[in-house]
Design an enzyme around this catalytic site. Structure first.
Site, short mmCIF file in Angstrom:
data_model
loop_
_atom_site.label_atom_id
_atom_site.label_comp_id
_atom_site.label_asym_id
_atom_site.label_seq_id
_atom_site.Cartn_x
_atom_site.Cartn_y
_atom_site.Cartn_z
CB SER A 163 35.04 41.38 44.43
OG SER A 163 34.12 41.32 45.50
CE1 TYR A 189 38.37 38.77 47.51
CE2 TYR A 189 36.60 40.24 48.19
CZ TYR A 189 37.09 39.27 47.33
OH TYR A 189 36.31 38.82 46.29
#
Length: 318
Positions: A163, A189
């Site tokens: 990501s 994350y």
């Protein structure tokens, strides 16, 4: 694989169906983790449509069975077979069971499943922070366990779904599990998504002699996905409003799966390994996060970081 008859240009608006058009995967076997929703479903659909036998490796097998049944109705008759197997990436025993049950070569492994920004610090039963455990360690153990099957395929591909969130943080090796620093869902994350890229770099270097390529990717800003199921949506809205995160334009799920399918099956990337892609092309390096809506951080492609992560992961994943 057959090569498409005419050259084509892929980009941000390309769909998985566009990428797979003209590709023949009959006789190939694929595993797609997290294939019960979102881009995992579309990735499985595209690979099966091209003839691959696809295993949907999912935490909820009932949901996976519903997806498989729906896809079977929608796909053409010459499509590959769809099967569903349980895989909970936070549970080492299910990863080990999945590996033990696999027989024969594996041509495509798409490490797609993920968890994004749970608001509270959560650890797995073996003490690992849950995002790092699910997004990286579980996939690392899966790929390592399936390495003999990948090597037997003579040209296997590993696809690691990362990501743009990797720009939030490098892997902080001295405190992976937040034993000392305060927990931040986005930093956590980011750390796990950087690990996804570093895994591809490490696998590319270690497994090249086995004919295995490994690449990572950013699927895009996709609203229709279950990735954010554990998130505090007000926190997300506040985070975006603060300017702490810049998002690229939204994509459909079909567009979001395109880069995964490209790396899994397209002849246009044959032999490319250890790279990070977005919008169906290799990403350009960026040197700072503020304002960035694309690109890859140098620390995510650093071989020393990849080597260190590999060693740590072997120890943590058992």
């Amino acid at each position: 694989m057959s090569v498409p008859q005419t050259p084509r240009t892929f980009g941000a608006s390309t769909t998985a169906a566009d990428v797979i058009d003209g590709v023949d995967l009959h006789g190939r076997r694929a595993v797609v983790t997290g294939a019960s929703s979102g881009i995992g479903v579309e990735t499985a659909r595209a690979l099966a449509a091209a003839g691959a036998d696809v295993t949907l490796a999912v935490r909820n097998t009932d949901a996976g069975a519903r997806v498989a049944a729906r896809l079977a109705e929608e796909l053409p008759p010459e499509s590959g077979k769809l099967t569903v197997e349980r895989l909970d990436l936070a549970d080492r025993s299910t990863v080990a069971a999945f590996v033990a049950a696999w027989h024969g070569p594996l041509h495509i492994l798409v490490n797609n499943a993920g968890l994004m920004a749970p608001p509270e610090l959560t650890r797995t039963p073996d003490g690992q922070e849950v995002q790092f455990a699910v997004n990286h360690l579980g996939h690392f153990a899966l790929a390592a366990g399936l390495h003999p099957a990948l090597a037997a395929a003579d040209g296997a591909r590993i696809v690691s779904v990362s990501s743009i969130g990797h720009l939030f943080s490098p892997v902080v090796f001295d405190d992976l599990a937040y034993r000392f620093r305060p927990y931040d869902p986005w930093i956590s994350y980011g750390q796990s998504k950087t690990a996804n890229i570093l895994f591809a770099v490490g696998a590319a270097e270690r497994w090249a002699d086995d004919g295995i390529t490994a690449n990572a990717l950013m699927p895009g800003n996709i609203a229709d996905t279950s990735l954010a199921r554990h998130m505090d949506m007000q926190q997300v809205a506040d985070f975006i409003a603060s300017g702490a995160i810049a998002l690229p334009p939204q994509k459909t799920v079909q567009q979001g799966a395109a880069t995964s399918v490209l790396l899994a099956a397209s002849p246009t990337v044959e032999g490319i390994t250890g790279r990070y892609f977005e919008d169906c092309a290799q990403a350009k390096p960026v040197t700072e996060r503020p304002g960035a809506v694309a690109g890859v951080a140098p620390y995510a492609l650093d071989r020393d970081n990849a080597d260190r992560l590999w060693t740590v992961s072997e120890a943590l994943a058992g």
